[in-house]
Scaffold this motif. Structure first.
Motif, short mmCIF file in Angstrom:
data_model
loop_
_atom_site.label_atom_id
_atom_site.label_comp_id
_atom_site.label_asym_id
_atom_site.label_seq_id
_atom_site.Cartn_x
_atom_site.Cartn_y
_atom_site.Cartn_z
N PHE A 239 1.34 -1.01 -0.47
CA PHE A 239 -0.21 -0.29 0.17
C PHE A 239 1.08 1.23 -0.12
O PHE A 239 0.59 1.78 -0.71
N THR A 242 2.30 2.11 -3.55
CA THR A 242 0.99 2.26 -4.27
C THR A 242 0.96 3.22 -4.15
O THR A 242 1.27 4.44 -4.69
N VAL A 243 0.90 3.98 -2.66
CA VAL A 243 0.98 5.49 -2.55
C VAL A 243 2.08 6.91 -3.18
O VAL A 243 1.11 7.55 -3.60
N GLY A 246 2.15 6.36 -6.56
CA GLY A 246 0.81 6.32 -7.34
C GLY A 246 0.10 5.26 -8.33
O GLY A 246 0.47 4.51 -8.48
N MET A 247 -0.82 5.98 -7.87
CA MET A 247 -1.93 4.51 -7.96
C MET A 247 -2.38 4.39 -9.03
O MET A 247 -2.87 5.02 -9.69
N LEU A 287 3.06 12.58 -0.31
CA LEU A 287 1.32 12.89 -0.22
C LEU A 287 1.16 14.25 0.49
O LEU A 287 0.16 15.11 -0.99
N PRO A 291 0.51 14.77 -3.92
CA PRO A 291 -0.68 13.93 -3.46
C PRO A 291 -0.86 12.37 -4.43
O PRO A 291 -1.37 11.81 -4.32
N SER A 292 -0.63 13.06 -5.93
CA SER A 292 -1.46 11.91 -6.60
C SER A 292 0.52 10.46 -6.36
O SER A 292 0.12 10.09 -7.54
N GLY A 293 1.19 11.25 -6.16
CA GLY A 293 2.42 10.21 -5.83
C GLY A 293 3.53 10.60 -7.11
O GLY A 293 3.21 11.29 -7.98
N SER A 300 -5.63 13.82 -7.65
CA SER A 300 -6.54 12.99 -7.01
C SER A 300 -7.43 13.53 -6.45
O SER A 300 -7.68 14.12 -5.59
#
Lengths: 300, 320, 419
Positions: A239, A242-243, A246-247, A287, A291-293, A300
């Motif tokens: 997790f 991925t965060v 960026g997912m 983040l 924030p979008s990685g 996001s």
């Protein structure tokens, strides 16, 4: 904090070699799990909270195959295919029924799958931990590079994971299937309108993602104990990857996995009591700043 | 609105009076008391989580963090020996609210899935802080040595019957308060944000502030649940803040339903009875609970009360 | 409990009156038949990563219970064991304990929880006054701290401080002869790991003051991978390494450490290695690792101990664990007390348990003692040896004298203000 030790390590070739190799191997195994997670999210829009359980099942399938055949290659194949089939089943019979519904439903289905799989392995393989052990043919003396130790088996793990990562990159970037998958991630309606069966694409992507988790489980079975509930700690780290990455971004997942791998290997020397904390700190930092990685394009 | 408040309070008082009368009349048994305490504890957790999930549309997978925070801060304050129970409860709720404010400020801007992820991650962070800060929390062994329970206002929480009564009182108080929140203009704004955040922003609502406020309120009530839990087991343990506790809370909401206000409480009762029944029958707890959950989610696709209410409404609609 | 039996019990619980009580949470109507079984409740962990703890404890108790019942029980009253899974959550352990006492009518508890759940159960029985034997909690303070002590709770398990004194004495001895002065530690980052390591180091330095701990690394509990901890250890180049990792975590650590050649580089002292589940799961067990005895069928090397291991192996097709001998001893102590009292009165049973000396296959000299002063088990076999790569896995077991342990334990208690 022990920054003088870290400084000493960074200026010593042997230490650099050992820690870099360790970081790469940890990072690449993590990448296999996380890339599956991020791939599934990118295309299906589903957060597979049961991804850790697929990793665990991969390890158990590998253990069973190794017990029967005694071949590590067959064990890895069995772990990968077994997890992929299980993923296919999960997508077709469980998750496909709740597409388009809110996250709560996904969360609950995955939670149920975690509960069930943990009990199933306990019934089939028993509640105690198992270990495959490094197969004898791979139990060779470590490479010594510049005085640093790189275990033979770690080198193999790195090579195999790197090949899988390259194959994934090639498959997603250069093949027709990969182009369709990427298109489906952006606009499934359009892909469907072009006469491509998105149901098949979704099922295939989920199976591939599950297979990647299974492969990681199978590859690490010789050096990690195989036990019910093994998936959870892997899940949390994936997790975080991925965060940070960026997912939905596989490249981002690779970068993030390696960052975490190096944080672990060098952090254990420089700040041994803050390795776990450092991973969360990096995540929080990413983040806040982006924030979008690292690899995320969509806001996001 | 004030009428609703009065009616809710009246209903709550009647329920409390009935419970106490039942107890005083000698019908009490220790298993019933245990059930009442656990129902109050988990009922608070589920009810407060539904303010996020059902009313605000924020699926939090990290609600147990506040449950754990409430339990630990209360337990630690009581162990100093310098606090009375009501003061310690208020202080524990303040600590929990502060934690929820910080985490919420980082999380509520994010979209659905990121939000679920991040709340989960912060919960795991809290869990690992609790397990490794041994000098303060006792690590995985939990707060040891019991939690002192000095009597206040004639209430002695060391007695299970008093604790059960107190737990039911807290639950009823919180239910009335949360119902007020949901019914107020604030609650209406939350529902609007849930259904259409863009429109809400367009009419001038600060989506961030409303969501954050809901997050803090929900966290605080979960903290009260944690306080009750620490009183019940006379300690606090890292598993209070573990993801499985959050998973169970979501499970309870699902069993009951998200659209009916009291749904989570019905879900809590079903969950506890189901849990007790399954652990008494089998050691394959996960297999049974997981299967029941799958059947519910894939079969009904909504909570039990949601399902019943919809049917009921549909039938009423058909008749008229 | 065999599968068949469990099924039968399941049906009866479903159909019977007691079943309805369990389902609704209401109390059952007390039976008044004279030959009703003596119910013994056992909250423990049967699922997840430490399922082995509950399973191997339950197995051992079942052997003892079956024997007791076959011998006619207590004047014809058999013991009925009720085992339930807390899934490792202390709150659930507390609830199960309460439920067993109030709804199921259990007169005694054998608490199979590890420390965390054990403390939760401890608080419950402090209130209910049920005679309880903690069989899996090794945390010293459970019985050593007078504030934790009350008349109806006993510990039938090894105790952390005993292990640390024994380990420190043994390790100092080896270290002196081989001049091992630079040490590092790798232990799980939670209360047990921290306390046990600190106490071990304290006694190691006490017996051999020249020792220096030059570095430590703390993997978290159940960490899936130990590579970074191992490279840390290999960079530090210590002469000796101490670890109190256990079970699956120790297996993973050993597999990974051996491919890094760590065992060739340093002497390793891993207190929890000598337990069959661990020894048998490590595919390539390195030679020469020093370990305390968790459970070994040849230590103490007596026919009784071997008979226990053989019987256990025959019934469950696996070897006993450390938890098994503790569980068997707990059950045996309770049964002996019941027979001596000739009834189930809790005050009388507790009084008999206090100070009881009992023949035991697991005793250092054939006997174990439930020490009256702090209601904890002493006199059990405790020793250290060195690993071999195959059966019997450990050689050169050196028993540690209990007189040494008692002397230092008393000093330790004084230093904590507990005596």
């Amino acid at each position: 904090m022990d920054l003088t030790e870290l400084g000493g390590c960074l200026s010593s070739l042997s230490c650099m070699v050992t820690q870099t190799a360790a970081g790469l191997t940890i990072g690449m195994l993590l990448f296999l799990v996380a890339s599956g997670l991020t791939l599934i999210f990118g295309v299906l829009g589903i957060v597979n909270f049961a991804h850790g359980s697929l990793y665990m099942m991969g390890a158990y399938f590998a253990l069973a195959a190794y017990g029967v055949s005694g071949s590590f290659v067959l064990a890895v194949v069995a772990g990968t295919l077994g997890a992929a089939l299980l993923g296919l089943f999960m997508e077709r019979f469980l998750l496909s029924r709740i597409y388009g519904q809110d996250v709560l439903m996904q969360l609950l289905v995955c939670y149920a799958v975690i509960l069930i799989l943990d009990d199933v392995v306990k019934i089939v393989w028993g509640g105690d931990f198992r270990s495959m052990g490094v197969p004898d043919e791979l139990r060779l003396p470590p490479f010594i590079i510049g005085g640093g130790i790189v275990p033979y088996f770690y080198a193999i793990l790195f090579a195999v994971t790197a090949v899988i990562a390259a194959a994934l990159a090639w498959g997603m970037g250069r093949t027709r299937f990969g182009r369709i998958v990427r298109a489906a991630a952006i606009n499934p309606g359009m892909v469907g309108a072009l006469g491509i069966n998105t149901t098949v694409i979704y099922a295939a992507v989920f199976a591939i993602g599950a297979g990647l988790a299974g492969a990681a489980g199978a590859l690490s079975a010789p050096i990690r104990s195989v036990v019910p509930g093994a998936g959870v700690s892997i899940l949390i780290e994936s997790f975080i990857v991925t965060v940070i990455g960026g997912m939905g971004s596989i490249g981002g997942a690779l970068a993030a996995s390696l960052i975490l791998g190096f944080t672990r290997s060098f952090g254990s020397i420089g700040f041994p009591l803050f390795v776990e904390g450092a991973m969360f700190a990096i995540m929080a930092l990413v983040l806040i700043l982006r924030p979008s990685g690292l690899g995320g394009k969509r806001g996001s | 609105m004030s009428g609703g408040w009065l009616r809710d309070t009246a209903v709550a008082m009647v329920v409390l009076a009935l419970f106490l009368a039942f107890e005083l009349a000698g019908f009490r048994s220790s298993s019933l008391l245990d059930f009442a305490i656990r129902f109050a504890t988990f009922g608070l957790l589920a009810l407060s989580l539904n303010l996020l999930i059902g009313t605000t549309g924020l699926v939090s997978f990290g609600h147990a963090a506040y449950f754990g925070m409430g339990a630990y801060s209360f337990g630690l304050l009581m162990q100093t020996g310098a606090w009375s129970i009501p003061a310690a409860i208020l202080a524990a709720l303040a600590c929990t609210a502060l934690l929820a404010l910080v985490v919420g400020a980082l999380c509520v801007r994010l979209s659905e899935i990121y939000f679920a992820f991040l709340t989960l991650a912060f919960q795991m962070l809290l869990h690992s802080v609790i397990s490794s800060w041994i000098s303060l929390t006792g690590g995985d062994q939990g707060l040891m040595g019991g939690i002192p329970k000095p009597a206040f206002l004639g209430i002695d929480l060391a007695q299970p019957s008093h604790l059960a009564g107190f737990g039911v009182f807290c639950l009823l108080l919180s239910t009335v308060a949360l119902r007020q929140v949901v019914r107020s203009p604030f609650g209406a704004a939350l529902r609007m944000i849930r259904d259409n955040p863009d429109r809400a922003a367009f009419v001038g609502l600060s989506v961030f502030r409303y969501r954050l406020a809901a997050f803090v309120i929900a966290g605080t009530f979960a903290g009260l649940g944690g306080v009750l839990m620490s009183l019940y087991v006379s300690g606090a343990f890292p598993s209070f803040a573990f993801w499985t506790t959050s998973g169970e809370a979501i499970f309870m909401i699902m069993l009951g339903g998200v659209s009916v206000f009291l749904g989570p409480l019905v879900g809590t009762a079903i969950f506890l009875l189901l849990n007790d029944w399954i652990t008494a029958l089998t050691e394959h707890h996960g297999l049974f609970m997981g299967t029941i959950l799958l059947i519910l989610v894939l079969g009904l696709r909504k909570g039990l009360l949601d399902f019943i209410m919809e049917h009921w409404r549909a039938r009423k609609g058909a008749r008229s | 409990m065999s599968l068949g039996k469990k099924g039968a019990m399941g049906r009866r619980v479903l159909l019977g009156g007691t079943g309805a009580a369990a389902i609704t949470g209401f109390p059952n109507i007390a039976f008044t038949q004279p030959r009703q079984p003596i119910k013994v409740g056992m909250p423990t962990i049967l699922s997840g990563r430490v399922a082995q703890l509950g399973i191997s404890s339950r197995n051992a108790i079942q052997i003892e219970v079956d024997r007791f019942n076959a011998e006619g029980g207590l004047d014809g009253r058999p013991i009925e064991l009720i085992v339930r899974d807390s899934r490792g959550t202390p709150a659930e352990a507390a609830r199960l304990a309460r439920e067993m006492i109030s709804s199921d009518g259990c007169e005694f508890l054998i608490d199979g929880e590890p420390s965390s759940g054990g403390f939760a159960v401890h608080e419950v029985v402090r209130e209910t006054g049920t005679v309880t034997l903690h069989i899996n909690s090794e945390t010293s303070s459970l019985t050593a701290d007078p504030r934790q002590r009350f008349w109806n709770a006993f510990r039938v398990a090894r105790q952390g401080i005993h292990d640390s004194i024994a380990g420190g004495a043994y390790a100092a001895n080896i270290a002196k002869t081989r001049n091992l002065r630079r040490w590092m530690t790798v232990s799980p980052d939670y209360a047990y790991g921290r306390d046990t390591t600190a106490e071990f180091v304290e006694y190691l330095k006490h017996f051999y003051p020249e020792v220096q701990v030059t570095g430590e690394t703390w993997p978290r509990l159940f960490q899936p991978d130990y590579t970074e901890n191992i490279t840390r250890l290999s960079q530090g180049r210590p002469q000796a390494i101490y670890s109190c990792l256990w079970a699956g975590d120790l297996v993973t650590f050993t597999e990974q450490a051996s491919i890094f050649g760590l065992f060739a580089q340093s002497s390793v002292f891993a207190v929890n290695m000598a337990d069959y589940t661990t020894l048998q799961q490590i595919r390539n067990l390195p030679r020469g690792v020093h370990s305390g005895n968790r459970y070994l069928k040849n230590f103490p090397n007596t026919p009784e101990n071997l008979a226990f291991a053989t019987e256990y192996n025959r019934r469950f097709n696996t070897f006993p664990t450390n938890w098994s001998w503790q569980a068997a001893t707990g059950a045996k102590l309770l049964m002996t007390a019941l027979r001596q009292v000739g009834g189930t009165d809790p005050r009388q049973v507790a009084a008999k348990l206090k100070g009881m000396v009992m023949d035991s296959p697991f005793g250092a000299d054939g006997k174990v003692t439930m020490r009256a002063e702090d209601q904890t088990l002493v006199g059990y076999a405790i020793g250290w040896g060195v690993t071999l790569s195959q059966e019997p896995y450990i050689e050169g077991m050196a028993p540690i004298e209990w007189s040494t342990i008692f002397q230092h334990e008393a000093e330790w208690k004084r230093s904590k203000g507990w005596s």
